[in-house]
Design a protein around this motif. Structure first.
Motif, mmCIF file in Angstrom:
data_model
loop_
_atom_site.group_PDB
_atom_site.id
_atom_site.type_symbol
_atom_site.label_atom_id
_atom_site.label_comp_id
_atom_site.label_asym_id
_atom_site.label_seq_id
_atom_site.Cartn_x
_atom_site.Cartn_y
_atom_site.Cartn_z
ATOM 1 N N HIS A 159 -30.105 29.298 99.885
ATOM 2 C CA HIS A 159 -31.513 29.628 99.505
ATOM 3 C C HIS A 159 -32.106 30.103 100.697
ATOM 4 C CE1 HIS A 159 -35.101 29.303 96.967
ATOM 5 N NE2 HIS A 159 -35.734 28.866 98.096
ATOM 6 N N VAL A 160 -31.620 29.667 102.088
ATOM 7 C CA VAL A 160 -32.236 30.302 103.210
ATOM 8 C C VAL A 160 -31.374 31.175 104.000
ATOM 9 C CG1 VAL A 160 -34.395 28.704 103.140
ATOM 10 C CG2 VAL A 160 -31.865 28.292 104.274
ATOM 11 N N LEU A 161 -31.728 31.956 104.869
ATOM 12 C CA LEU A 161 -31.245 32.505 105.809
ATOM 13 C C LEU A 161 -31.435 32.183 106.993
ATOM 14 C CD1 LEU A 161 -29.023 34.859 106.318
ATOM 15 C CD2 LEU A 161 -30.718 36.435 106.613
ATOM 16 N N LYS A 162 -30.451 31.425 107.936
ATOM 17 C CA LYS A 162 -30.897 30.876 109.372
ATOM 18 C C LYS A 162 -29.430 31.368 110.231
ATOM 19 C CE LYS A 162 -32.424 27.180 111.697
ATOM 20 N NZ LYS A 162 -33.459 27.206 112.240
ATOM 21 N N ASN A 163 -30.009 32.012 111.375
ATOM 22 C CA ASN A 163 -29.092 32.331 112.092
ATOM 23 C C ASN A 163 -27.898 33.173 111.765
ATOM 24 O OD1 ASN A 163 -30.502 30.605 114.031
ATOM 25 N ND2 ASN A 163 -29.221 29.082 113.525
ATOM 26 N N GLY A 164 -28.586 34.066 110.621
ATOM 27 C CA GLY A 164 -27.698 35.266 110.107
ATOM 28 C C GLY A 164 -26.641 34.715 109.068
ATOM 29 N N GLU A 165 -26.769 33.304 108.633
ATOM 30 C CA GLU A 165 -25.792 32.811 107.415
ATOM 31 C C GLU A 165 -26.906 32.133 106.686
ATOM 32 O OE1 GLU A 165 -22.658 30.283 108.803
ATOM 33 O OE2 GLU A 165 -22.384 31.586 110.605
ATOM 34 N N TYR A 166 -26.362 32.263 105.249
ATOM 35 C CA TYR A 166 -27.011 31.585 104.370
ATOM 36 C C TYR A 166 -26.640 30.389 103.995
ATOM 37 C CZ TYR A 166 -28.081 36.228 102.419
ATOM 38 O OH TYR A 166 -28.645 37.636 102.375
ATOM 39 N N ASP A 167 -27.617 29.382 103.947
ATOM 40 C CA ASP A 167 -27.683 27.765 104.092
ATOM 41 C C ASP A 167 -28.251 27.483 102.695
ATOM 42 O OD1 ASP A 167 -26.661 25.260 104.490
ATOM 43 O OD2 ASP A 167 -27.655 25.134 106.713
ATOM 44 N N ASP A 168 -27.722 26.199 102.148
ATOM 45 C CA ASP A 168 -28.395 25.411 101.023
ATOM 46 C C ASP A 168 -29.682 24.728 101.503
ATOM 47 O OD1 ASP A 168 -26.118 26.507 99.751
ATOM 48 O OD2 ASP A 168 -25.004 24.520 99.856
ATOM 49 N N LEU A 169 -30.347 24.446 100.464
ATOM 50 C CA LEU A 169 -31.529 23.534 100.681
ATOM 51 C C LEU A 169 -31.314 22.409 99.794
ATOM 52 C CD1 LEU A 169 -34.928 25.561 101.315
ATOM 53 C CD2 LEU A 169 -33.452 24.200 102.785
ATOM 54 N N VAL A 170 -31.218 21.125 100.248
ATOM 55 C CA VAL A 170 -30.936 20.071 99.363
ATOM 56 C C VAL A 170 -32.107 19.085 99.590
ATOM 57 C CG1 VAL A 170 -29.262 17.941 99.006
ATOM 58 C CG2 VAL A 170 -28.475 19.878 100.278
ATOM 59 N N TYR A 171 -32.825 18.832 97.997
ATOM 60 C CA TYR A 171 -33.861 18.397 97.977
ATOM 61 C C TYR A 171 -33.596 16.720 97.362
ATOM 62 C CZ TYR A 171 -36.812 22.367 98.228
ATOM 63 O OH TYR A 171 -37.310 23.546 98.952
ATOM 64 N N TYR A 172 -34.536 15.849 98.098
ATOM 65 C CA TYR A 172 -34.904 14.351 97.653
ATOM 66 C C TYR A 172 -36.118 14.141 97.344
ATOM 67 C CZ TYR A 172 -29.797 13.301 99.387
ATOM 68 O OH TYR A 172 -28.671 13.322 99.623
ATOM 69 N N GLY A 173 -36.532 13.013 96.422
ATOM 70 C CA GLY A 173 -37.738 12.895 96.195
ATOM 71 C C GLY A 173 -37.981 11.050 95.995
ATOM 72 N N LEU A 174 -39.120 10.715 96.226
ATOM 73 C CA LEU A 174 -39.517 9.397 96.280
ATOM 74 C C LEU A 174 -40.991 9.074 95.147
ATOM 75 C CD1 LEU A 174 -38.695 6.409 96.667
ATOM 76 C CD2 LEU A 174 -39.961 6.752 98.846
ATOM 77 N N LEU A 175 -40.809 8.310 94.416
ATOM 78 C CA LEU A 175 -42.298 8.020 93.639
ATOM 79 C C LEU A 175 -42.913 6.743 94.165
ATOM 80 C CD1 LEU A 175 -41.290 8.933 89.809
ATOM 81 C CD2 LEU A 175 -42.197 10.466 91.748
ATOM 82 N N LYS A 176 -44.291 6.833 94.052
ATOM 83 C CA LYS A 176 -44.833 5.674 94.672
ATOM 84 C C LYS A 176 -44.371 4.338 94.175
ATOM 85 C CE LYS A 176 -49.384 3.930 95.536
ATOM 86 N NZ LYS A 176 -51.086 4.253 95.636
#
Length: 190
Positions: A159-176
């Protein structure tokens, strides 16, 4: 005008940054380790960037955009990292982000700081949900999220280009209503 909070924890204090913290911010954020494990910290970390960033914190908090605090070691008073909740009041949720100096990693400091600011976000900012993301190449950050009780919600592949390489973004969530306040005492069984 609202005052940025100070949150006292077991080994740490989360407090507003002051301009005198800029050299520590530049030292840690300028370390390639921190830049490689975060999405937006630039490398090299140029002179004046820390001061400019610190100068935005009060306006961001007063504008209900974010709460950015220094992670300070109680014993010696040193700034060892930063933690933030990006605030999205329209949706009653916030985005947790943090970084810690390389010499302080693997000591539980990020988890302790994250518990403190998440507790504040649910109780004082009245948020309903906290989410966080980490780069795929930084699974240690995901471990902190899991220790908070956050649930894995998905991966945005390359999902992102960082330092010339593509990398994943890993999502977490927490409800009140999933949050367990670390400061609440368990009822006595006597």
């Amino acid at each position: 005008m609202k005052t940025l909070p100070t949150i006292s924890l077991e080994r740490l204090v989360l407090r507003p940054f002051i301009l005198d913290d800029a050299p520590a911010v530049q030292k840690f954020a300028g370390d390639p380790y921190v830049a490689e494990t975060t999405l937006y910290i630039p490398h090299p970390y140029e002179d004046g960037v820390a001061e400019k960033w610190i100068g935005t914190h009060a306006d961001n908090f007063n504008g209900d955009r974010s709460l950015e605090l220094a992670i300070v070691h109680k014993e010696n008073g040193d700034v060892i990292g930063a933690i933030c909740i990006g605030i999205h009041n329209q949706f009653h949720h916030g985005e947790l982000s943090y970084w810690i100096g390389k010499e302080y990693k693997n000591k539980g400091y990020c988890t302790e700081a994250a518990k403190g600011i998440v507790n504040y976000a649910f109780k004082q900012l009245k948020l309903n949900r906290i989410f966080a993301r980490h780069l795929g190449n930084n699974p240690a950050s995901g471990k902190v999220m899991e220790k908070l009780g956050m649930k894995y919600e998905g991966t945005l592949r390359q999902h992102v280009l960082k330092n010339g390489e593509y990398d994943d973004l890993v999502y977490y969530g927490l409800l009140k209503d999933e949050w367990s306040d670390p400061n609440e005492k368990l009822p006595s069984l006597l």
